[in-house]
Motif scaffolding. Structure first.
Motif, short mmCIF file in Angstrom:
data_model
loop_
_atom_site.label_atom_id
_atom_site.label_comp_id
_atom_site.label_asym_id
_atom_site.label_seq_id
_atom_site.Cartn_x
_atom_site.Cartn_y
_atom_site.Cartn_z
N SER A 120 0.82 -1.21 0.00
CA SER A 120 0.00 0.00 0.00
C SER A 120 0.86 1.26 0.00
CB SER A 120 -0.94 0.00 1.21
OG SER A 120 -0.22 0.16 2.43
N TYR A 121 2.00 1.21 0.67
CA TYR A 121 2.91 2.36 0.67
C TYR A 121 3.54 2.55 -0.71
CZ TYR A 121 2.99 4.00 5.49
OH TYR A 121 2.66 4.59 6.70
N VAL A 122 3.92 1.46 -1.36
CA VAL A 122 4.47 1.56 -2.71
C VAL A 122 3.44 2.17 -3.66
CG1 VAL A 122 5.44 0.31 -4.67
CG2 VAL A 122 5.98 -0.43 -2.35
N ARG A 123 2.22 1.69 -3.55
CA ARG A 123 1.16 2.16 -4.44
C ARG A 123 0.84 3.64 -4.17
NH1 ARG A 123 -2.35 -1.10 -2.78
NH2 ARG A 123 -1.96 -2.81 -4.23
N LYS A 124 0.73 4.01 -2.92
CA LYS A 124 0.33 5.37 -2.55
C LYS A 124 1.40 6.40 -2.88
CE LYS A 124 -1.25 8.20 1.35
NZ LYS A 124 -1.63 8.21 2.78
N TYR A 125 2.66 6.03 -2.66
CA TYR A 125 3.73 7.01 -2.82
C TYR A 125 4.51 6.83 -4.12
CZ TYR A 125 2.63 8.04 2.02
OH TYR A 125 1.97 8.39 3.18
N PHE A 126 5.18 5.70 -4.29
CA PHE A 126 6.04 5.53 -5.46
C PHE A 126 5.25 5.56 -6.76
CE2 PHE A 126 7.96 2.70 -8.64
CZ PHE A 126 9.13 3.42 -8.89
#
Length: 270
Positions: free
Chosen positions: A170-176
């Motif tokens: 979810s962090y990869v999707r939201k930020y990167f």
């Protein structure tokens, strides 16, 4: 150039300004800067001021996540800038230049990029300039932009598996993934097999343009004992990919070959 859409720098800036140099681990690895935690997975995610984005970049260099060393350098840089009267964007740009891949990793990274001829393609003497006078050409980032720790140690991207761990994915999707869409078809250089796997995952969902991803580049960490072999085995193919990218000669056939090489280099790496 600017600040990432989901930046939290304004929320943490004053807390960082109150820190004294030199910064000790316990001053930043605490509840004050903790963003997320998964006790079952032994994961902790801490805010790190890597909120600057260069949306005009020609090259994007992608790491896994800032380690403790880079995290402390980033915090220290903010503290050093607090009395300069700079805007947030200027502070965060300075953080990127000073803290991105800082240490032995940067030295190894520059050596390999120079050997591939990237500096020549960009018209600069050496890729070390990407962290100094030519920083306008590059966007240094990570799949996980905020420092992730597994079992209280730097997360290396392999355990737990990012793709199988919803918190990390979810962090990869939201930020990167969100940030990379702001750039105009840059060359993306994943640093190592674990990063390449995740990028390929999003390539298959058509969220990242596959023809602009360099396959086969090893992670430059000194702890990666396989990096010399991986670089040697993939060097010729990577140089050819760079030549084709900068000459703007991507045909459908070359795109397919690039995708296959990204897949095969992942399969060969350990």
């Amino acid at each position: 150039m600017g600040i990432v859409a989901a930046s939290m720098f304004s929320d943490f800036k004053n807390e960082i300004y109150h820190l004294s140099l030199p910064i000790e681990d316990k001053e930043i690895l605490n509840k004050k800067f903790l963003l997320d935690k998964d006790n079952e997975k032994k994961l902790e995610i801490y805010y790190t001021p890597f909120d600057y984005i260069n949306d005009q970049a020609r090259v994007v260099i992608v790491g896994i996540t800032p380690g403790l060393h880079q995290m402390k350098k980033a915090y220290s840089t903010v503290v050093e800038c607090k009395d300069r009267g700079w805007k947030d964007e200027e502070i965060l740009h300075e953080v990127k230049k000073k803290a991105s891949f800082e240490g032995t990793m940067r030295k190894n990274l520059v050596a390999m990029l120079d050997e591939l001829g990237l500096a020549g393609h960009l018209g600069i003497p050496s890729t070390i300039d990407l962290f100094e006078s030519s920083s306008h050409l590059v966007y240094n980032t990570s799949l996980l932009p905020y420092a992730v720790f597994f079992d209280q140690k730097n997360f290396n991207g392999s355990r737990p598996d990012i793709i199988k761990t919803e918190l990390l994915l979810s962090y990869v999707r939201k930020y990167f993934v969100t940030d990379i869409t702001r750039l105009n078809k840059p060359l993306i250089i994943p640093l190592g097999v674990n990063i390449s796997r995740v990028i390929r995952y999003f390539m298959e969902q058509h969220l990242i343009e596959s023809e602009y991803v360099l396959g086969g580049f090893p992670h430059p960490s000194g702890g990666n004992g396989h990096r010399h072999r991986q670089f040697r085995e993939n060097k010729d193919e990577m140089k050819q990919q760079l030549d084709e990218f900068f000459k703007g000669r991507f045909s459908n056939e070359k795109v397919v070959r690039s995708q296959k090489f990204l897949q095969s280099s992942n399969d060969r790496s350990v």
